[in-house]
Design an enzyme around this catalytic site. Sequence first.
Site, short mmCIF file in Angstrom:
data_model
loop_
_atom_site.label_atom_id
_atom_site.label_comp_id
_atom_site.label_asym_id
_atom_site.label_seq_id
_atom_site.Cartn_x
_atom_site.Cartn_y
_atom_site.Cartn_z
CE LYS A 52 -0.47 -5.28 -1.84
NZ LYS A 52 0.36 -5.99 -2.80
CD GLN A 96 0.00 -7.25 -6.23
OE1 GLN A 96 -0.05 -6.29 -5.49
NE2 GLN A 96 0.08 -8.49 -5.77
CG ASP A 119 6.12 -5.69 -1.88
OD1 ASP A 119 5.47 -5.82 -0.84
OD2 ASP A 119 5.67 -5.89 -3.02
#
Length: 279
Positions: A52, A96, A119
Site C-alpha cells: 500500500k 491494518q 477501507d
Amino acid sequence: MTILDGKALAAKIKEQTAKTTAKLAAEGKRQPCLAVVLVGEDPASQIYVRNKHNDCVTTGIKSLMHTLPADTSEVDLLNLIDSLNADDTVDGILVQLPLPKHLDEKKVTEHISASKDVDAFSAYNVGKITLGRGGFKPCTPAGIMRLLEEYGIEIAGKECVVVGRSNIVGKPMALLLLAAGGTVTVCHTKTADLAYHTRRADILIAAAGRADLIKDDMVKEGAVIVDVGMNRKDGKLCGDVDYEKCAAKASYITPVPGGVGPMTRAMLLENTITAYENH
Ligand code: NAP
C-alpha cells in the site's frame, strides 16, 4: 473465454491517480495523504502495508506509516487515531487488520472518522451502502464492480451468487450487486446445497477462502466467475476456483493472482483521492 485482467485495469487506475496528483502539485495544492497504522509484526500484514505504501509513493499520494509494537494499548491506539482524525493534512486512515487479540477491532474501526474511513469498514459507511446513499465502498467489492463494468458485463437482471458472507467481502459485495439490479444469493457454510446455487449463477463471486471449493460441475456454461480467494496450495497462491476446468466453461474469469487483488489496492488509492476531494 475472456480473462478479467485486474492487473491491467489497476495499472490504468494508478496512472489516472498519478495524473490527478501531478495536476494538484502543478497547481501548488496539498498532496493527498493516506495514514496507515500497523500494530505488531504479522508477516502478511507487513507485506500488505508495504504494498500500500509503495502504491501511494508511485502515484504521488503521501503515505504516513505508523508502525506500533504488538503490545500497544487500546488507549494509545485510539489516541493515535484521534490525532489522525483531527489532522487536516490526513485524508484517509487505514488500520491494518487483523489486530493483536487484546485490541477490539470493532471499537478501533469505528473510531476512524467516517470521512477518512477509506477501507469503508465502519457501520456508518456500510449503512450508507445498504441504503444506497453513496459514501466509500469497501475496496475489494468496489474493485470487482469496476472490473465488471470495464468489461461491459451487465448485472441488472442477472442471477448473482456470492459465496461468503464476511463483513469486508461477501456482504458488501452482495449489496453492491443488488444495487446494480442483480438478483443476489449469498451462500456460506450453513448453505445446504452450495452447488445448487452456484450452478444457477450468471455471475459467481467466490469469496470463501477455500482452495478448489468451486469445481467445474458447480458452474453454469457461460458464467462470469470472479475469484476473490487467496489461498496457498503446495506453496503456490491460488483462489477458491478450480481455475483450468472452470475457465473452460466460463465466459469471463479472474485469474489468481492478477484479478481481484490488484483492483483492491487500486480502489484504496481512489478512495483516498475521493476523501481528499471531499475534505
Ligand atoms: P472470511 O472472513 O474467512 O469469510 C469467509 C466466508 O466464506 C464466510 O462467510 C464463510 O461462511 C464462507 N465459507 C467458508 N467456507 C465455505 C464453504 N465450504 N462453503 C460455503 N461458504 C464457505 O474471509 P474473507 O475475509 O471474506 O476473505 C475470503 C477470501 O478472500 C480469503 O481467501 C481472503 O484471503 C480473500 N481476500 C482477497 C482479497 C483480495 O484483494 N484479493 C481481499 C480480501 C479477502 P461462514 O460465515 O458460515 O463461516
